[in-house]
Design a protein around this motif. Structure first.
Motif, PDB file in Angstrom:
ATOM      1  N   VAL A  23     -12.760 -68.142 106.810  1.00 43.97           N
ATOM      2  CA  VAL A  23     -11.334 -68.240 107.131  1.00 43.97           C
ATOM      3  C   VAL A  23     -10.512 -67.477 106.103  1.00 43.97           C
ATOM      4  O   VAL A  23      -9.527 -66.803 106.436  1.00 43.97           O
ATOM      5  CB  VAL A  23     -10.891 -69.721 107.199  1.00 43.97           C
ATOM      6  CG1 VAL A  23      -9.379 -69.827 107.275  1.00 43.97           C
ATOM      7  CG2 VAL A  23     -11.541 -70.411 108.396  1.00 43.97           C
ATOM      8  N   ARG A  24     -10.908 -67.588 104.829  1.00 39.90           N
ATOM      9  CA  ARG A  24     -10.165 -66.922 103.755  1.00 39.90           C
ATOM     10  C   ARG A  24     -10.533 -65.440 103.651  1.00 39.90           C
ATOM     11  O   ARG A  24      -9.675 -64.578 103.522  1.00 39.90           O
ATOM     12  CB  ARG A  24     -10.453 -67.630 102.428  1.00 39.90           C
ATOM     13  CG  ARG A  24     -10.000 -69.091 102.415  1.00 39.90           C
ATOM     14  CD  ARG A  24     -10.126 -69.683 101.027  1.00 39.90           C
ATOM     15  NE  ARG A  24     -11.503 -69.791 100.582  1.00 39.90           N
ATOM     16  CZ  ARG A  24     -12.272 -70.851 100.815  1.00 39.90           C
ATOM     17  NH1 ARG A  24     -11.804 -71.872 101.532  1.00 39.90           N
ATOM     18  NH2 ARG A  24     -13.508 -70.896 100.361  1.00 39.90           N
ATOM     19  N   GLU A  25     -11.816 -65.175 103.693  1.00 42.86           N
ATOM     20  CA  GLU A  25     -12.319 -63.798 103.576  1.00 42.86           C
ATOM     21  C   GLU A  25     -13.775 -63.812 104.029  1.00 42.86           C
ATOM     22  O   GLU A  25     -14.516 -64.736 103.718  1.00 42.86           O
ATOM     23  CB  GLU A  25     -12.230 -63.315 102.123  1.00 42.86           C
ATOM     24  CG  GLU A  25     -12.663 -61.877 101.923  1.00 42.86           C
ATOM     25  CD  GLU A  25     -12.539 -61.442 100.465  1.00 42.86           C
ATOM     26  OE1 GLU A  25     -12.769 -60.254 100.185  1.00 42.86           O
ATOM     27  OE2 GLU A  25     -12.217 -62.311  99.621  1.00 42.86           O
ATOM     28  N   ARG A  26     -14.162 -62.808 104.789  1.00 45.48           N
ATOM     29  CA  ARG A  26     -15.515 -62.812 105.348  1.00 45.48           C
ATOM     30  C   ARG A  26     -16.553 -62.966 104.234  1.00 45.48           C
ATOM     31  O   ARG A  26     -16.589 -62.179 103.284  1.00 45.48           O
ATOM     32  CB  ARG A  26     -15.782 -61.527 106.134  1.00 45.48           C
ATOM     33  CG  ARG A  26     -17.174 -61.498 106.782  1.00 45.48           C
ATOM     34  CD  ARG A  26     -17.308 -60.331 107.728  1.00 45.48           C
ATOM     35  NE  ARG A  26     -18.671 -60.110 108.158  1.00 45.48           N
ATOM     36  CZ  ARG A  26     -19.287 -60.778 109.130  1.00 45.48           C
ATOM     37  NH1 ARG A  26     -18.629 -61.725 109.777  1.00 45.48           N
ATOM     38  NH2 ARG A  26     -20.535 -60.518 109.459  1.00 45.48           N
ATOM     39  N   TRP A  27     -17.364 -64.006 104.378  1.00 47.40           N
ATOM     40  CA  TRP A  27     -18.394 -64.298 103.385  1.00 47.40           C
ATOM     41  C   TRP A  27     -19.485 -63.233 103.455  1.00 47.40           C
ATOM     42  O   TRP A  27     -19.830 -62.762 104.538  1.00 47.40           O
ATOM     43  CB  TRP A  27     -18.979 -65.687 103.637  1.00 47.40           C
ATOM     44  CG  TRP A  27     -19.924 -66.152 102.579  1.00 47.40           C
ATOM     45  CD1 TRP A  27     -21.269 -66.288 102.688  1.00 47.40           C
ATOM     46  CD2 TRP A  27     -19.596 -66.524 101.245  1.00 47.40           C
ATOM     47  NE1 TRP A  27     -21.809 -66.729 101.504  1.00 47.40           N
ATOM     48  CE2 TRP A  27     -20.794 -66.883 100.603  1.00 47.40           C
ATOM     49  CE3 TRP A  27     -18.392 -66.598 100.533  1.00 47.40           C
ATOM     50  CZ2 TRP A  27     -20.835 -67.308  99.276  1.00 47.40           C
ATOM     51  CZ3 TRP A  27     -18.440 -67.018  99.212  1.00 47.40           C
ATOM     52  CH2 TRP A  27     -19.637 -67.368  98.597  1.00 47.40           C
ATOM     53  N   PRO A  28     -20.070 -62.825 102.326  1.00 51.58           N
ATOM     54  CA  PRO A  28     -21.082 -61.750 102.345  1.00 51.58           C
ATOM     55  C   PRO A  28     -22.294 -62.096 103.200  1.00 51.58           C
ATOM     56  O   PRO A  28     -22.738 -63.246 103.255  1.00 51.58           O
ATOM     57  CB  PRO A  28     -21.473 -61.616 100.870  1.00 51.58           C
ATOM     58  CG  PRO A  28     -20.327 -62.187 100.107  1.00 51.58           C
ATOM     59  CD  PRO A  28     -19.762 -63.274 100.961  1.00 51.58           C
ATOM     60  N   ARG A  29     -22.825 -61.076 103.862  1.00 49.53           N
ATOM     61  CA  ARG A  29     -24.034 -61.193 104.676  1.00 49.53           C
ATOM     62  C   ARG A  29     -25.168 -60.405 104.032  1.00 49.53           C
ATOM     63  O   ARG A  29     -24.923 -59.438 103.312  1.00 49.53           O
ATOM     64  CB  ARG A  29     -23.795 -60.646 106.076  1.00 49.53           C
ATOM     65  CG  ARG A  29     -23.372 -61.675 107.131  1.00 49.53           C
ATOM     66  CD  ARG A  29     -22.061 -62.350 106.857  1.00 49.53           C
ATOM     67  NE  ARG A  29     -21.664 -63.223 107.989  1.00 49.53           N
ATOM     68  CZ  ARG A  29     -20.652 -64.056 107.962  1.00 49.53           C
ATOM     69  NH1 ARG A  29     -19.875 -64.146 106.875  1.00 49.53           N
ATOM     70  NH2 ARG A  29     -20.368 -64.816 109.003  1.00 49.53           N
ATOM     71  N   ASP A  30     -26.406 -60.849 104.317  1.00 51.77           N
ATOM     72  CA  ASP A  30     -27.559 -60.114 103.809  1.00 51.77           C
ATOM     73  C   ASP A  30     -27.844 -58.921 104.716  1.00 51.77           C
ATOM     74  O   ASP A  30     -27.152 -58.724 105.736  1.00 51.77           O
ATOM     75  CB  ASP A  30     -28.770 -61.044 103.655  1.00 51.77           C
ATOM     76  CG  ASP A  30     -29.334 -61.545 104.980  1.00 51.77           C
ATOM     77  OD1 ASP A  30     -29.143 -60.894 106.017  1.00 51.77           O
ATOM     78  OD2 ASP A  30     -29.996 -62.611 104.972  1.00 51.77           O
ATOM     79  N   PRO A  31     -28.823 -58.078 104.412  1.00 55.26           N
ATOM     80  CA  PRO A  31     -29.082 -56.897 105.240  1.00 55.26           C
ATOM     81  C   PRO A  31     -29.441 -57.209 106.687  1.00 55.26           C
ATOM     82  O   PRO A  31     -29.330 -56.335 107.542  1.00 55.26           O
ATOM     83  CB  PRO A  31     -30.254 -56.227 104.507  1.00 55.26           C
ATOM     84  CG  PRO A  31     -30.055 -56.596 103.076  1.00 55.26           C
ATOM     85  CD  PRO A  31     -29.565 -58.014 103.128  1.00 55.26           C
ATOM     86  N   ASP A  32     -29.861 -58.441 106.979  1.00 58.60           N
ATOM     87  CA  ASP A  32     -30.139 -58.841 108.358  1.00 58.60           C
ATOM     88  C   ASP A  32     -28.895 -59.376 109.059  1.00 58.60           C
ATOM     89  O   ASP A  32     -28.963 -59.765 110.230  1.00 58.60           O
ATOM     90  CB  ASP A  32     -31.232 -59.914 108.391  1.00 58.60           C
ATOM     91  CG  ASP A  32     -32.614 -59.336 108.131  1.00 58.60           C
ATOM     92  OD1 ASP A  32     -32.777 -58.109 108.246  1.00 58.60           O
ATOM     93  OD2 ASP A  32     -33.530 -60.126 107.811  1.00 58.60           O
ATOM     94  N   GLY A  33     -27.768 -59.429 108.347  1.00 53.13           N
ATOM     95  CA  GLY A  33     -26.545 -59.946 108.933  1.00 53.13           C
ATOM     96  C   GLY A  33     -26.379 -61.440 108.832  1.00 53.13           C
ATOM     97  O   GLY A  33     -25.448 -62.004 109.408  1.00 53.13           O
ATOM     98  N   VAL A  34     -27.257 -62.102 108.079  1.00 55.22           N
ATOM     99  CA  VAL A  34     -27.190 -63.556 107.909  1.00 55.22           C
ATOM    100  C   VAL A  34     -26.369 -63.871 106.659  1.00 55.22           C
ATOM    101  O   VAL A  34     -26.564 -63.235 105.607  1.00 55.22           O
ATOM    102  CB  VAL A  34     -28.605 -64.146 107.781  1.00 55.22           C
ATOM    103  CG1 VAL A  34     -28.540 -65.653 107.532  1.00 55.22           C
ATOM    104  CG2 VAL A  34     -29.417 -63.834 109.029  1.00 55.22           C
ATOM    105  N   PRO A  35     -25.440 -64.830 106.718  1.00 57.45           N
ATOM    106  CA  PRO A  35     -24.658 -65.176 105.517  1.00 57.45           C
ATOM    107  C   PRO A  35     -25.565 -65.579 104.366  1.00 57.45           C
ATOM    108  O   PRO A  35     -26.514 -66.344 104.552  1.00 57.45           O
ATOM    109  CB  PRO A  35     -23.789 -66.346 105.991  1.00 57.45           C
ATOM    110  CG  PRO A  35     -23.702 -66.188 107.475  1.00 57.45           C
ATOM    111  CD  PRO A  35     -25.017 -65.619 107.901  1.00 57.45           C
TER     112      PRO A  35
END
Length: 291
Positions: free
Chosen positions: A115-127
């Motif tokens: 909600v505040r800022e997109r949380w980082p994802r790993d190279p597979d697109g998983v948070p």
């Protein structure tokens, strides 16, 4: 000179499809061309999904393709003690911690952060893991474990990278963006990855590096979807003093919509194709390999 060793390591949680055939045939062909050995491994640590009938079907399909492999076949489920020893070593190095959040709790934490800022994802697109379990007091950890709470064992990626220093791997295939040659590993992109669980003393990442070392694998030939996971594997190899194989990541077999094949895609399943009259030569042609 060390004899090259190649491996095919499927999970017996479904039937093989054309993507598996490409990987198995490439490993077998490359081993034969190099005068090397070819071994088979069943990655069956998931006791809820892996079944004997799938393993039997895998063996049948590979034999039908004309592949031969050394015996015995290594089954990960028979080697939990070895994985537990490696976990204990990482724990003694103070590089792991138990995390008690459920999947639902983690999903809720990520939703709040997004909600505040997109949380980082790993190279597979998983948070990546958003929790703070690594800061939990030791006594609190012990109390929750004694209470029988479920937990995942995570690798403290920052401490682990401080321990290992910069890492690279030798790539003779290519990554998703044609990366090849000496590749700089980036384990931090994966966050604090899971290396074990309360009920299972290992994970895919931990098992695969230990198995490759124990089977003497010198060349890892696998799909490009695992290209960046090699960063985690190189880190674990460094921490556990394991040899680093040469890596060769190959193209993926995709469906008509450009997605990686899954084990539920019957149109590309080897058993379905065989029942429809396909020959091993047809399978080679379908995956783009010479007969």
């Amino acid at each position: 000179m060390t004899q090259p060793v190649f491996r095919f390591a499927p999970s017996p949680n479904g039937y093989l499809h054309l993507g598996h055939a490409l990987s198995a045939l490439l490993n077998f062909d490359m081993a034969r061309a190099a005068g090397g050995r070819f071994v088979l491994r069943m990655e069956d640590i998931d006791g809820t999904r892996c079944r004997p009938e799938f393993e039997a079907a895998i063996v049948e399909d590979l034999a039908w393709l004309g592949l031969e492999w050394e015996q015995p076949v290594r089954r990960q489920s028979a080697h939990f003690d070895e994985y537990r020893t490696a976990l204990d070593r990482l724990d003694a190095m103070r590089l792991t911690f138990p995390a008690f959040e459920s999947r639902a709790e983690i999903a809720h934490m990520i939703a709040d952060r997004d909600v505040r800022e997109r949380w980082p994802r790993d190279p597979d697109g998983v948070p990546i893991y958003p929790g703070a379990a690594r800061q939990m007091r030791h006594d609190d950890r012990l109390a929750r474990m004694a209470r029988g709470d479920a937990f995942a064992i995570r690798l403290d990626i920052e401490r682990a990278m401080e321990w290992s220093g910069p890492l690279t791997w030798a790539e003779t295939g290519s990554g998703p963006q044609r990366e090849t040659g000496a590749i700089a590993a980036d384990p931090a992109a994966w966050g604090d990855v899971i290396v074990g669980r309360k009920e299972t003393p290992t994970s895919y990442h931990l098992s695969v590096v230990l198995d490759d070392a124990l089977q003497g694998v010198t060349h890892v030939v696998r799909g490009q979807d695992l290209f960046w996971a090699t960063s985690v594997h190189r880190l674990l190899q460094s921490l556990l003093d394991l040899p680093a194989p040469i890596y060769h990541h190959h193209r993926l077999m995709l469906d008509s919509e450009g997605r990686k094949l899954s084990k539920s895609t019957q149109a590309t399943g080897l058993r379905e194709l065989r029942m429809a009259g396909a020959t091993p030569a047809d399978i080679r042609r379908l995956v783009g390999l010479a007969a």
